[in-house]
Structure formats: C-alpha cells, structure tokens
Design a protein around this motif. Structure first.
Motif, PDB file in Angstrom:
ATOM      1  N   GLU A  55       0.832  -1.198   0.000  1.00  0.00           N
ATOM      2  CA  GLU A  55       0.000   0.000   0.000  1.00  0.00           C
ATOM      3  C   GLU A  55       0.874   1.259   0.000  1.00  0.00           C
ATOM      4  OE1 GLU A  55      -3.914   1.309   2.453  1.00  0.00           O
ATOM      5  OE2 GLU A  55      -2.151   0.853   3.704  1.00  0.00           O
ATOM      6  N   ARG A  56       1.901   1.223   0.809  1.00  0.00           N
ATOM      7  CA  ARG A  56       2.816   2.361   0.892  1.00  0.00           C
ATOM      8  C   ARG A  56       3.605   2.547  -0.411  1.00  0.00           C
ATOM      9  NH1 ARG A  56       6.812   3.803   5.788  1.00  0.00           N
ATOM     10  NH2 ARG A  56       7.388   5.790   4.922  1.00  0.00           N
ATOM     11  N   ALA A  57       3.990   1.434  -1.033  1.00  0.00           N
ATOM     12  CA  ALA A  57       4.698   1.512  -2.321  1.00  0.00           C
ATOM     13  C   ALA A  57       3.820   2.175  -3.382  1.00  0.00           C
ATOM     14  CB  ALA A  57       5.130   0.122  -2.770  1.00  0.00           C
ATOM     15  N   VAL A  58       2.530   1.879  -3.340  1.00  0.00           N
ATOM     16  CA  VAL A  58       1.604   2.523  -4.273  1.00  0.00           C
ATOM     17  C   VAL A  58       1.503   4.010  -3.954  1.00  0.00           C
ATOM     18  CG1 VAL A  58      -0.830   2.654  -4.987  1.00  0.00           C
ATOM     19  CG2 VAL A  58       0.303   0.418  -4.783  1.00  0.00           C
ATOM     20  N   GLU A  59       1.352   4.332  -2.684  1.00  0.00           N
ATOM     21  CA  GLU A  59       1.271   5.740  -2.271  1.00  0.00           C
ATOM     22  C   GLU A  59       2.526   6.521  -2.667  1.00  0.00           C
ATOM     23  OE1 GLU A  59       0.582   5.428   1.930  1.00  0.00           O
ATOM     24  OE2 GLU A  59      -1.538   4.888   1.659  1.00  0.00           O
ATOM     25  N   ASP A  60       3.682   5.840  -2.625  1.00  0.00           N
ATOM     26  CA  ASP A  60       4.954   6.489  -2.962  1.00  0.00           C
ATOM     27  C   ASP A  60       5.231   6.514  -4.465  1.00  0.00           C
ATOM     28  OD1 ASP A  60       5.372   6.898  -0.263  1.00  0.00           O
ATOM     29  OD2 ASP A  60       6.777   5.217  -0.030  1.00  0.00           O
ATOM     30  N   GLY A  61       4.336   5.936  -5.264  1.00  0.00           N
ATOM     31  CA  GLY A  61       4.484   5.965  -6.714  1.00  0.00           C
ATOM     32  C   GLY A  61       5.390   4.896  -7.296  1.00  0.00           C
ATOM     33  N   LEU A  62       5.747   3.898  -6.503  1.00  0.00           N
ATOM     34  CA  LEU A  62       6.590   2.809  -7.020  1.00  0.00           C
ATOM     35  C   LEU A  62       5.849   2.039  -8.110  1.00  0.00           C
ATOM     36  CD1 LEU A  62       9.315   1.338  -6.685  1.00  0.00           C
ATOM     37  CD2 LEU A  62       8.165  -0.185  -5.059  1.00  0.00           C
ATOM     38  N   VAL A  63       4.570   1.801  -7.885  1.00  0.00           N
ATOM     39  CA  VAL A  63       3.684   1.189  -8.874  1.00  0.00           C
ATOM     40  C   VAL A  63       2.373   1.968  -8.874  1.00  0.00           C
ATOM     41  CG1 VAL A  63       4.653  -1.153  -8.786  1.00  0.00           C
ATOM     42  CG2 VAL A  63       2.841  -0.519  -7.204  1.00  0.00           C
ATOM     43  N   ASP A  64       1.693   1.933  -9.997  1.00  0.00           N
ATOM     44  CA  ASP A  64       0.403   2.608 -10.119  1.00  0.00           C
ATOM     45  C   ASP A  64      -0.702   1.567 -10.235  1.00  0.00           C
ATOM     46  OD1 ASP A  64       1.423   5.279 -10.209  1.00  0.00           O
ATOM     47  OD2 ASP A  64       2.064   4.886 -12.278  1.00  0.00           O
ATOM     48  N   VAL A  65      -1.822   1.827  -9.592  1.00  0.00           N
ATOM     49  CA  VAL A  65      -2.991   0.958  -9.709  1.00  0.00           C
ATOM     50  C   VAL A  65      -3.779   1.407 -10.928  1.00  0.00           C
ATOM     51  CG1 VAL A  65      -5.096   0.148  -8.581  1.00  0.00           C
ATOM     52  CG2 VAL A  65      -3.042   0.597  -7.214  1.00  0.00           C
ATOM     53  N   VAL A  66      -4.147   0.445 -11.772  1.00  0.00           N
ATOM     54  CA  VAL A  66      -4.893   0.763 -12.990  1.00  0.00           C
ATOM     55  C   VAL A  66      -6.157  -0.086 -13.082  1.00  0.00           C
ATOM     56  CG1 VAL A  66      -2.872   1.505 -14.313  1.00  0.00           C
ATOM     57  CG2 VAL A  66      -3.570  -0.894 -14.388  1.00  0.00           C
ATOM     58  N   VAL A  67      -7.172   0.500 -13.686  1.00  0.00           N
ATOM     59  CA  VAL A  67      -8.412  -0.216 -13.973  1.00  0.00           C
ATOM     60  C   VAL A  67      -8.197  -0.959 -15.285  1.00  0.00           C
ATOM     61  CG1 VAL A  67     -10.861   0.032 -14.505  1.00  0.00           C
ATOM     62  CG2 VAL A  67      -9.804   1.491 -12.774  1.00  0.00           C
ATOM     63  N   VAL A  68      -8.570  -2.224 -15.318  1.00  0.00           N
ATOM     64  CA  VAL A  68      -8.419  -3.032 -16.523  1.00  0.00           C
ATOM     65  C   VAL A  68      -9.809  -3.378 -17.040  1.00  0.00           C
ATOM     66  CG1 VAL A  68      -7.502  -5.175 -17.483  1.00  0.00           C
ATOM     67  CG2 VAL A  68      -6.248  -3.997 -15.665  1.00  0.00           C
ATOM     68  N   ASP A  69     -10.073  -2.976 -18.262  1.00  0.00           N
ATOM     69  CA  ASP A  69     -11.361  -3.279 -18.886  1.00  0.00           C
ATOM     70  C   ASP A  69     -11.264  -4.664 -19.513  1.00  0.00           C
ATOM     71  OD1 ASP A  69     -13.788  -3.366 -20.152  1.00  0.00           O
ATOM     72  OD2 ASP A  69     -13.303  -1.819 -21.637  1.00  0.00           O
ATOM     73  N   THR A  70     -11.831  -5.638 -18.828  1.00  0.00           N
ATOM     74  CA  THR A  70     -11.782  -7.013 -19.338  1.00  0.00           C
ATOM     75  C   THR A  70     -12.960  -7.316 -20.255  1.00  0.00           C
ATOM     76  OG1 THR A  70     -12.859  -7.807 -17.336  1.00  0.00           O
ATOM     77  CG2 THR A  70     -10.452  -7.903 -17.385  1.00  0.00           C
ATOM     78  N   ASP A  71     -13.965  -6.438 -20.284  1.00  0.00           N
ATOM     79  CA  ASP A  71     -15.165  -6.693 -21.091  1.00  0.00           C
ATOM     80  C   ASP A  71     -14.879  -6.705 -22.588  1.00  0.00           C
ATOM     81  OD1 ASP A  71     -16.674  -6.881 -18.788  1.00  0.00           O
ATOM     82  OD2 ASP A  71     -17.317  -4.776 -18.866  1.00  0.00           O
ATOM     83  N   ASP A  72     -13.984  -5.836 -23.034  1.00  0.00           N
ATOM     84  CA  ASP A  72     -13.693  -5.724 -24.466  1.00  0.00           C
ATOM     85  C   ASP A  72     -12.391  -6.413 -24.855  1.00  0.00           C
ATOM     86  OD1 ASP A  72     -16.002  -4.223 -24.953  1.00  0.00           O
ATOM     87  OD2 ASP A  72     -14.984  -2.361 -24.401  1.00  0.00           O
ATOM     88  N   SER A  73     -11.870  -7.238 -23.985  1.00  0.00           N
ATOM     89  CA  SER A  73     -10.592  -7.890 -24.247  1.00  0.00           C
ATOM     90  C   SER A  73     -10.798  -9.345 -24.678  1.00  0.00           C
ATOM     91  CB  SER A  73      -9.726  -7.857 -22.979  1.00  0.00           C
ATOM     92  OG  SER A  73      -8.643  -8.737 -23.102  1.00  0.00           O
ATOM     93  N   PRO A  74     -10.418  -9.670 -25.918  1.00  0.00           N
ATOM     94  CA  PRO A  74     -10.521 -11.067 -26.353  1.00  0.00           C
ATOM     95  C   PRO A  74      -9.683 -12.006 -25.475  1.00  0.00           C
ATOM     96  CG  PRO A  74     -10.047  -9.631 -28.225  1.00  0.00           C
ATOM     97  CD  PRO A  74      -9.942  -8.794 -26.993  1.00  0.00           C
ATOM     98  N   VAL A  75      -8.524 -11.519 -25.020  1.00  0.00           N
ATOM     99  CA  VAL A  75      -7.674 -12.326 -24.137  1.00  0.00           C
ATOM    100  C   VAL A  75      -8.413 -12.608 -22.832  1.00  0.00           C
ATOM    101  CG1 VAL A  75      -5.550 -12.307 -22.748  1.00  0.00           C
ATOM    102  CG2 VAL A  75      -5.490 -11.593 -25.133  1.00  0.00           C
ATOM    103  N   ALA A  76      -9.005 -11.587 -22.246  1.00  0.00           N
ATOM    104  CA  ALA A  76      -9.747 -11.769 -20.994  1.00  0.00           C
ATOM    105  C   ALA A  76     -10.928 -12.712 -21.189  1.00  0.00           C
ATOM    106  CB  ALA A  76     -10.223 -10.426 -20.460  1.00  0.00           C
ATOM    107  N   THR A  77     -11.605 -12.582 -22.306  1.00  0.00           N
ATOM    108  CA  THR A  77     -12.755 -13.456 -22.588  1.00  0.00           C
ATOM    109  C   THR A  77     -12.311 -14.914 -22.649  1.00  0.00           C
ATOM    110  OG1 THR A  77     -13.857 -11.681 -23.800  1.00  0.00           O
ATOM    111  CG2 THR A  77     -14.619 -13.926 -24.227  1.00  0.00           C
ATOM    112  N   ARG A  78     -11.207 -15.165 -23.344  1.00  0.00           N
ATOM    113  CA  ARG A  78     -10.704 -16.546 -23.430  1.00  0.00           C
ATOM    114  C   ARG A  78     -10.230 -17.053 -22.076  1.00  0.00           C
ATOM    115  NH1 ARG A  78      -8.650 -14.489 -28.306  1.00  0.00           N
ATOM    116  NH2 ARG A  78      -6.615 -14.069 -27.386  1.00  0.00           N
ATOM    117  N   LEU A  79      -9.471 -16.229 -21.359  1.00  0.00           N
ATOM    118  CA  LEU A  79      -8.878 -16.666 -20.096  1.00  0.00           C
ATOM    119  C   LEU A  79      -9.896 -16.787 -18.965  1.00  0.00           C
ATOM    120  CD1 LEU A  79      -5.504 -14.724 -20.130  1.00  0.00           C
ATOM    121  CD2 LEU A  79      -5.914 -17.133 -20.671  1.00  0.00           C
TER     122      LEU A  79
END
Length: 173
Positions: A55-79
């Motif tokens: 949580e702190r690493a995210v707050e410090d900008g080490l990694v960013d949290v992103v929303v992933v749209d799986t509805d329009d993803s053929p890969v997500a649909t298959r997986l």
C-alpha cells in the motif's frame, strides 16, 4: 517496457522487505485494480504487514494501480474460462496484452496461459537477478532476498533455486 504485477511477486518482495527492486524497472509499472483489492485491500483488513508495505509503495508511486477493462478484451474473454486462473490473474494478463507489457507472475498456470496468449512473463527471481545485475543489490543481498522470500513461504523448486544461486554467483564476479 511496461510491467504489470500479479500478487505473488508483490507479496514476497514485500515480505522480504525488498519492494525497492521494482524501482530498477522501467516505467510504467502497474498493478491491476483486481490485484490491489486481493493483496492490499483484503490484506490490510487481515493485518498483514506485507499488504501495508505494498500500500505504501503505491502511495509512494513505485507502482500505479490501474483499472483493466476485461469486457472488451478477447484475451480476458478466453482466459475467463480457464479454471486455474483467478479474476486477478486474468486482469494481469489482459492488462499486459493491452499494453504490450511484461506480466510479472510466478504461478506456472498463469505463465502457461500467458505463453498461449503470447504475453511475455518474468518472475520474482528475474527481478532479484536484474537488481543484482544492475548493481542495485549486491550478490549477498540478492541471495538474502531469495532466502527471505523462501523463509516466508515463496515456493521455488530445488533445481530452480540452485540455478538462481549459480546465476547470482556468476553476476557477483
């Protein structure tokens, strides 16, 4: 190159108190929201120290949290039909596919699914080895990191552990 993180690498680097090795990777470095909920939101509720570190690493900008749209993803649909993958795993692979990024994951079922979908993967050991190669960690620190992750429950087959140690030693000169 972009990096998309699954839960296991984040958890065990946090347990070993070595999330800093992520900083050696090019940006962007992202965590799908589904992984964040699984690791941080649930983990903080349970009182896990590693969840608070992430949580702190995210707050410090080490990694960013992103929303992933799986509805329009053929890969997500298959997986999504794959019985061995969680929603978070699907989200990591769909995100990596959409961004032409590397999925950072350790579980063989996820890596196998990634291979079928032509998504490049790397594991936690790769991150530690890269940090040693780049001089961020010494050989001893790299070995201590791997050993600490194992002490906290990270699984690595004995033959793979031997290869990791050999690689660490070869990087140390």
């Amino acid at each position: 190159m972009s990096w998309v993180f699954d839960a296991t690498p984040l958890i065990y680097l946090a347990k070993a108190e070595r999330l800093d090795v992520i900083d050696t990777l090019d940006e962007p470095r992202v965590v799908p929201e589904a992984v964040y909920r699984e690791v941080v939101t649930a983990g903080v509720k349970e009182g896990y120290d590693d969840a608070r570190r992430i949580e702190r690493a995210v707050e410090d900008g080490l990694v960013d949290v992103v929303v992933v749209d799986t509805d329009d993803s053929p890969v997500a649909t298959r997986l999504a039909r794959h019985p061995g993958l969680s929603d978070a795993d699907v989200s990591v692979l769909a995100c990596a596919d959409a961004r032409d990024a590397i999925a950072v994951m350790d579980e063989s079922v996820g890596r196998s699914a990634a291979e079928v979908e032509d998504v490049e993967t790397r594991g936690t050991a790769y991150l530690v080895l890269a940090a040693v190669r780049d001089g961020t960690l010494s050989t001893a620190e790299g070995r201590d990191t791997v050993d600490a992750m194992i002490d906290h429950g990270w699984y690595v087959a004995p033959d793979v552990y031997t290869k990791i140690v050999e690689k660490l030693e070869s990087l140390g000169g």
